[in-house]
Structures are given as C-alpha cells and as structure tokens.
Scaffold this motif. Structure first.
Motif, PDB file in Angstrom:
ATOM      1  N   ASP A  69       9.185  10.759 -12.248  1.00  0.00           N
ATOM      2  CA  ASP A  69       9.163   9.377 -11.790  1.00  0.00           C
ATOM      3  C   ASP A  69       7.739   9.079 -11.375  1.00  0.00           C
ATOM      4  OD1 ASP A  69      11.998   8.879 -11.977  1.00  0.00           O
ATOM      5  OD2 ASP A  69      12.228  10.209 -10.246  1.00  0.00           O
ATOM      6  N   HIS A  70       7.160   8.029 -11.932  1.00  0.00           N
ATOM      7  CA  HIS A  70       5.777   7.649 -11.653  1.00  0.00           C
ATOM      8  C   HIS A  70       5.780   6.417 -10.764  1.00  0.00           C
ATOM      9  CE1 HIS A  70       4.302  10.447 -14.728  1.00  0.00           C
ATOM     10  NE2 HIS A  70       5.408  10.115 -15.359  1.00  0.00           N
ATOM     11  N   ILE A  71       4.904   6.425  -9.771  1.00  0.00           N
ATOM     12  CA  ILE A  71       4.823   5.328  -8.813  1.00  0.00           C
ATOM     13  C   ILE A  71       3.390   4.847  -8.776  1.00  0.00           C
ATOM     14  CG2 ILE A  71       5.156   4.655  -6.402  1.00  0.00           C
ATOM     15  CD1 ILE A  71       7.078   7.186  -6.280  1.00  0.00           C
ATOM     16  N   GLY A  72       3.220   3.547  -8.940  1.00  0.00           N
ATOM     17  CA  GLY A  72       1.879   2.992  -8.943  1.00  0.00           C
ATOM     18  C   GLY A  72       1.893   1.513  -8.672  1.00  0.00           C
ATOM     19  N   CYS A  73       0.794   0.868  -8.981  1.00  0.00           N
ATOM     20  CA  CYS A  73       0.620  -0.552  -8.728  1.00  0.00           C
ATOM     21  C   CYS A  73       1.234  -1.381  -9.852  1.00  0.00           C
ATOM     22  CB  CYS A  73      -0.862  -0.879  -8.582  1.00  0.00           C
ATOM     23  SG  CYS A  73      -1.181  -2.634  -8.324  1.00  0.00           S
TER      24      CYS A  73
ATOM     25  N   ARG B 235      -1.666   4.582 -11.435  1.00  0.00           N
ATOM     26  CA  ARG B 235      -0.653   5.521 -10.939  1.00  0.00           C
ATOM     27  C   ARG B 235      -1.163   6.139  -9.647  1.00  0.00           C
ATOM     28  NH1 ARG B 235       1.015  10.096 -14.443  1.00  0.00           N
ATOM     29  NH2 ARG B 235      -1.192  10.208 -14.823  1.00  0.00           N
ATOM     30  N   ILE B 236      -0.293   6.183  -8.648  1.00  0.00           N
ATOM     31  CA  ILE B 236      -0.641   6.773  -7.352  1.00  0.00           C
ATOM     32  C   ILE B 236      -0.064   8.184  -7.253  1.00  0.00           C
ATOM     33  CG2 ILE B 236      -0.472   6.557  -4.846  1.00  0.00           C
ATOM     34  CD1 ILE B 236      -2.127   4.302  -6.084  1.00  0.00           C
ATOM     35  N   VAL B 237       1.226   8.329  -7.520  1.00  0.00           N
ATOM     36  CA  VAL B 237       1.903   9.625  -7.423  1.00  0.00           C
ATOM     37  C   VAL B 237       2.970   9.731  -8.504  1.00  0.00           C
ATOM     38  CG1 VAL B 237       1.580   9.917  -4.924  1.00  0.00           C
ATOM     39  CG2 VAL B 237       3.640   8.795  -5.765  1.00  0.00           C
TER      40      VAL B 237
ATOM     41  N   ARG C 185      -2.449  11.420  -7.237  1.00  0.00           N
ATOM     42  CA  ARG C 185      -3.634  11.236  -8.065  1.00  0.00           C
ATOM     43  C   ARG C 185      -4.821  11.139  -7.112  1.00  0.00           C
ATOM     44  NH1 ARG C 185      -0.039  12.442 -10.504  1.00  0.00           N
ATOM     45  NH2 ARG C 185       0.668  11.836 -12.542  1.00  0.00           N
ATOM     46  N   VAL C 186      -5.592  12.200  -7.024  1.00  0.00           N
ATOM     47  CA  VAL C 186      -6.636  12.344  -6.010  1.00  0.00           C
ATOM     48  C   VAL C 186      -7.743  11.309  -6.152  1.00  0.00           C
ATOM     49  CG1 VAL C 186      -8.366  13.948  -5.085  1.00  0.00           C
ATOM     50  CG2 VAL C 186      -6.085  14.767  -5.660  1.00  0.00           C
ATOM     51  N   GLY C 187      -7.969  10.817  -7.343  1.00  0.00           N
ATOM     52  CA  GLY C 187      -8.972   9.779  -7.543  1.00  0.00           C
ATOM     53  C   GLY C 187      -8.643   8.480  -6.823  1.00  0.00           C
TER      54      GLY C 187
ATOM     55  N   TYR D 148      -2.034   3.329   0.590  1.00  0.00           N
ATOM     56  CA  TYR D 148      -1.200   4.387   1.145  1.00  0.00           C
ATOM     57  C   TYR D 148      -1.937   5.115   2.249  1.00  0.00           C
ATOM     58  CZ  TYR D 148      -3.787   7.659  -1.872  1.00  0.00           C
ATOM     59  OH  TYR D 148      -4.758   8.392  -2.495  1.00  0.00           O
ATOM     60  N   GLU D 149      -1.139   5.821   3.032  1.00  0.00           N
ATOM     61  CA  GLU D 149      -1.660   6.660   4.099  1.00  0.00           C
ATOM     62  C   GLU D 149      -1.027   8.037   3.954  1.00  0.00           C
ATOM     63  OE1 GLU D 149      -1.414   6.712   8.918  1.00  0.00           O
ATOM     64  OE2 GLU D 149      -1.835   4.780   7.936  1.00  0.00           O
ATOM     65  N   LEU D 150      -1.867   9.060   3.967  1.00  0.00           N
ATOM     66  CA  LEU D 150      -1.414  10.442   3.886  1.00  0.00           C
ATOM     67  C   LEU D 150      -1.625  11.079   5.242  1.00  0.00           C
ATOM     68  CD1 LEU D 150      -0.451  12.898   2.181  1.00  0.00           C
ATOM     69  CD2 LEU D 150      -2.863  13.305   1.631  1.00  0.00           C
TER      70      LEU D 150
END
Length: 146
Positions: free
Chosen positions: A72-76, A82-84, A97-99, A14-16
């Motif tokens: 709603d959880h979004i991840g790989c 989990r990403i967000v 998820r800052v890690g 991802y890109e923030l």
C-alpha cells in the motif's frame, strides 16, 4: 523531539517521532530506479505509530503482479510524491521515502541493496555494507546496526 518532512508541493506534511535521523538504505533495484527516476531510492523502516501524516493523502496499490510484494503506497494526492509504503512482510512498520525528510541532506545510506542492478558509473564506499539482491531480514538488521 521529532523529524519533519513532506511532499514536493507542501500539501502533505508528516512528523516522525524520533530524536535521530533514521538508518537509511539505498535500493538499486530496477523498480526503485524507475519509481524514483534516479539511480536508486533512499528508504528507512520506521514504526507505523511513530509517523503522523497530515494533508491531501492518497493511498493506492498497484494491480496484482506488478510488485514482487504487494504494498500500500501513501503519498500526496496533488503532486503524487510517495511518502511511505507498507506491506505484510513488515507488520506495524512503514518504509519511509527518506528524500521527503526536511533534513534529507543529512542522511547517508548505511546499507546498499540490489547492487547487482546498480548503475555502473556509481561507486559505493568499500566500508558500506552491500548486497547484490535483497538480504535476509537477519543480514539486513545486522548490516543496519553496523
């Protein structure tokens, strides 16, 4: 400029859109301890339109009653990182998820929440704002703005 991050296996990146690292908080609630497999989880609230995610993304929602506020959880889809997550309490925002940031080592929590459930061995610097449970939105915003 932007910040980048991704999952453990590299299948999701991802890109923030941000010049600065996001203001981060540590949640010490028992759910975050269990989900992270650690003493706490690091999160940042970011604008939904500032984050672009690519790769083998998996979306899911826990069965009703398993979360205080359904999210709603979004991840790989491959490594299950989990990403967000997003929920109706934060319209147009995501909890990152800052890690998962490539620069996660550069982040330090600005606030600690749910310290009533923190691990006893963990010491938090006295200058960092803490809340025994979830702060009100106004208290949380004031603590993050420092």
């Amino acid at each position: 400029m932007s910040l980048e991050g991704g999952c453990r296996c590299g299948g999701v990146r991802y890109e923030l859109a941000s010049d600065d690292l996001p203001l981060t908080y540590a949640c010490h609630c028992l759910d975050c301890q269990t989900w992270s497999g650690s003493a706490f989880a690091l999160h940042a609230i970011v604008a939904q339109n500032a984050l672009s995610i690519e790769g083998s993304v998996h979306d899911f929602r826990l069965p009703e009653g398993q979360e205080a506020r359904p999210s709603d959880h979004i991840g790989c889809a491959v490594c299950l990182t989990r990403i967000v997550n997003r929920n109706e309490a934060l319209p147009n925002m995501l909890v990152l998820r800052v890690g998962t940031l490539d620069r996660s080592r550069d982040v330090s929590p600005a606030v600690h929440i749910w310290t009533r459930q923190k691990q006893e061995w963990l010491t938090i610097d006295d200058s960092t704002p803490t809340f025994e449970v979830s702060p009100t939105p106004a208290e949380f915003a004031a603590a993050l703005s420092g």
